[in-house]
Motif scaffolding. Sequence first.
Motif: not given
Length: 226
Positions: A105-110, A176-184, A197-203
């Motif tokens: 899951t994606w957690e935004a806080q803190p 802004e640097g970095g590489t995008e991935f859809g899985n971890v 290999e888990l699919e991420l909620p977003d890129m």
Amino acid sequence: MRSRLAARSARLVLAAAAVTALAATTTACDPDDVADAGSSTAPSAVASGGSDGSDSSSSDSPSTGGSSSRGSNSGGSAVKTDSGDGGKSSYGQSCGTNDLDFTVTWEAQPVSYYLVTAKAKSGITCYLDVNTPSVSFGSDTDGVASPVGQGGEDPIKLSGSAVAYTGINPKTTDGEGGTEFGNVIIATTEDDPNPAELELPDMATVDKPIVTNWSTKRNETIPRII
């Protein structure tokens, strides 16, 4: 003439006397000889009985041997059996990655991060005895998450509804640097042959990622650089 007859008569008398004496002697000795013969055969009968007694004695020998054997068996029963655990840790089976189900899951806080929850599959009881999971984005070494040492319990038992958490921050650099991935990719150990290999909620934009230790308390798995 008369003198020759007298001498002959005397010889005949002496011969008769000798025969009579011999007969008397033979008659007198026979009962004794028979008795002696009977008494001399008695030891032979006893020896034969002794042979029987010897058989009886040998039949007693197995009893003595049996007693010795029983003592040996008693000694054998005292030997302890090895109850080794076949190379497992003393507290139980280690969790392999394929023993677990994961959710992300994606957690935004803190802070913004991904929370990974691990749970044992149905019917499995195992232990997370390696404190930090192996996490990477892609196959490049730049995508390998560095452990930050937060959280941590050793070992964590997973069974039934019990869960463990780890937090992943994919980007710890500014800009802004970095590489995008859809899985971890995640594994319980670095050498696990079956990573998940888990699919991420977003890129996710990945640059110098970090990961926390496993913990049963999710608030201990908020990844920060310390």
